[in-house]
Design a protein around this motif. Structure first.
Motif, mmCIF file in Angstrom:
data_model
loop_
_atom_site.group_PDB
_atom_site.id
_atom_site.type_symbol
_atom_site.label_atom_id
_atom_site.label_comp_id
_atom_site.label_asym_id
_atom_site.label_seq_id
_atom_site.Cartn_x
_atom_site.Cartn_y
_atom_site.Cartn_z
ATOM 1 N N ILE A 65 -8.497 -71.889 6.094
ATOM 2 C CA ILE A 65 -7.292 -72.729 6.106
ATOM 3 C C ILE A 65 -7.064 -73.362 4.730
ATOM 4 C CG2 ILE A 65 -6.340 -74.885 7.046
ATOM 5 C CD1 ILE A 65 -7.583 -74.049 9.748
ATOM 6 N N VAL A 66 -8.133 -73.842 4.107
ATOM 7 C CA VAL A 66 -7.989 -74.427 2.767
ATOM 8 C C VAL A 66 -7.484 -73.382 1.778
ATOM 9 C CG1 VAL A 66 -9.274 -75.396 0.821
ATOM 10 C CG2 VAL A 66 -9.631 -76.284 3.107
ATOM 11 N N LEU A 67 -8.008 -72.163 1.871
ATOM 12 C CA LEU A 67 -7.539 -71.103 0.973
ATOM 13 C C LEU A 67 -6.085 -70.745 1.233
ATOM 14 C CD1 LEU A 67 -10.655 -68.769 0.782
ATOM 15 C CD2 LEU A 67 -9.737 -70.248 -1.003
ATOM 16 N N LEU A 68 -5.675 -70.773 2.482
ATOM 17 C CA LEU A 68 -4.265 -70.508 2.786
ATOM 18 C C LEU A 68 -3.359 -71.602 2.225
ATOM 19 C CD1 LEU A 68 -4.219 -69.180 6.467
ATOM 20 C CD2 LEU A 68 -3.549 -67.969 4.406
ATOM 21 N N VAL A 69 -3.783 -72.845 2.360
ATOM 22 C CA VAL A 69 -2.946 -73.965 1.918
ATOM 23 C C VAL A 69 -2.941 -74.083 0.396
ATOM 24 C CG1 VAL A 69 -2.740 -76.487 1.972
ATOM 25 C CG2 VAL A 69 -3.225 -75.237 4.075
ATOM 26 N N LEU A 70 -4.098 -73.969 -0.229
ATOM 27 C CA LEU A 70 -4.212 -74.198 -1.667
ATOM 28 C C LEU A 70 -4.285 -72.921 -2.506
ATOM 29 C CD1 LEU A 70 -6.775 -77.146 -1.685
ATOM 30 C CD2 LEU A 70 -4.285 -77.252 -1.820
ATOM 31 N N GLY A 71 -4.182 -71.771 -1.874
ATOM 32 C CA GLY A 71 -4.341 -70.507 -2.589
ATOM 33 C C GLY A 71 -3.344 -70.306 -3.719
ATOM 34 N N ALA A 72 -2.089 -70.629 -3.478
ATOM 35 C CA ALA A 72 -1.066 -70.445 -4.513
ATOM 36 C C ALA A 72 -1.332 -71.364 -5.709
ATOM 37 C CB ALA A 72 0.315 -70.711 -3.934
ATOM 38 N N TRP A 73 -1.719 -72.601 -5.433
ATOM 39 C CA TRP A 73 -2.047 -73.542 -6.506
ATOM 40 C C TRP A 73 -3.250 -73.048 -7.305
ATOM 41 C CZ3 TRP A 73 -6.581 -76.574 -6.766
ATOM 42 C CH2 TRP A 73 -6.603 -77.487 -7.816
ATOM 43 N N MET A 74 -4.274 -72.580 -6.608
ATOM 44 C CA MET A 74 -5.468 -72.073 -7.281
ATOM 45 C C MET A 74 -5.133 -70.869 -8.157
ATOM 46 S SD MET A 74 -8.284 -72.200 -4.283
ATOM 47 C CE MET A 74 -9.080 -73.696 -3.786
ATOM 48 N N LEU A 75 -4.305 -69.982 -7.643
ATOM 49 C CA LEU A 75 -3.921 -68.802 -8.406
ATOM 50 C C LEU A 75 -3.125 -69.192 -9.646
ATOM 51 C CD1 LEU A 75 -4.019 -65.719 -8.499
ATOM 52 C CD2 LEU A 75 -1.907 -65.700 -7.175
ATOM 53 N N ASN A 76 -2.213 -70.137 -9.523
ATOM 54 C CA ASN A 76 -1.434 -70.588 -10.681
ATOM 55 C C ASN A 76 -2.320 -71.215 -11.750
ATOM 56 O OD1 ASN A 76 1.096 -69.733 -9.863
ATOM 57 N ND2 ASN A 76 1.497 -71.618 -8.734
ATOM 58 N N ILE A 77 -3.299 -72.009 -11.338
ATOM 59 C CA ILE A 77 -4.225 -72.625 -12.297
ATOM 60 C C ILE A 77 -5.010 -71.541 -13.033
ATOM 61 C CG2 ILE A 77 -6.277 -74.088 -12.490
ATOM 62 C CD1 ILE A 77 -3.903 -75.756 -11.909
ATOM 63 N N ALA A 78 -5.514 -70.561 -12.291
ATOM 64 C CA ALA A 78 -6.300 -69.490 -12.906
ATOM 65 C C ALA A 78 -5.445 -68.632 -13.843
ATOM 66 C CB ALA A 78 -6.941 -68.617 -11.827
ATOM 67 N N ILE A 79 -4.210 -68.363 -13.452
ATOM 68 C CA ILE A 79 -3.311 -67.566 -14.294
ATOM 69 C C ILE A 79 -2.970 -68.321 -15.575
ATOM 70 C CG2 ILE A 79 -0.945 -66.673 -14.450
ATOM 71 C CD1 ILE A 79 -1.253 -65.783 -11.524
ATOM 72 N N ASN A 80 -2.695 -69.616 -15.478
ATOM 73 C CA ASN A 80 -2.395 -70.411 -16.671
ATOM 74 C C ASN A 80 -3.572 -70.441 -17.635
ATOM 75 O OD1 ASN A 80 0.201 -71.020 -15.868
ATOM 76 N ND2 ASN A 80 -0.378 -72.940 -14.907
ATOM 77 N N PHE A 81 -4.787 -70.599 -17.113
ATOM 78 C CA PHE A 81 -5.975 -70.597 -17.958
ATOM 79 C C PHE A 81 -6.136 -69.249 -18.656
ATOM 80 C CE2 PHE A 81 -10.546 -69.874 -18.594
ATOM 81 C CZ PHE A 81 -10.842 -70.964 -19.391
#
Length: 94
Positions: A65-81
């Protein structure tokens, strides 16, 4: 060999940013698993039910559930880095 940007300070800064990125991406998932594990352990201690599946299934669901909710945010952070690292490559190679 290395450019003017490739200094000890730059490498330390890059390592620090990578560690902070790792903590910010893994933190919510690990905190969720820890909290769910703590709650389940307290419930198991009070009811004296010692089933291992009772401990793992809620953790898996909570992490999912946490990955579903925060997955897009996590992906954006990783892509920006990653984009920032790739943008700095020409400065390093010079």
């Amino acid at each position: 060999m290395g450019g003017r940007w490739l200094t000890q300070t730059f490498v330390i800064h890059l390592a620090r940013e990578a560690l902070l990125l790792t903590l910010s991406l893994a933190g919510p998932v690990m905190a969720t698993a820890l909290l769910i594990g703590l709650v389940i352990s307290v419930l198991q201690a009070t009811t004296q039910i010692q089933d291992q599946m009772l401990n793992m299934a809620p953790k898996i669901v909570g992490v999912f559930i946490v990955l579903l909710v925060l997955g897009a945010w996590m992906l954006n952070i990783a892509i920006n880095f990653t984009n920032n690292i790739f943008a700095q490559i020409p400065n390093i190679v010079r």
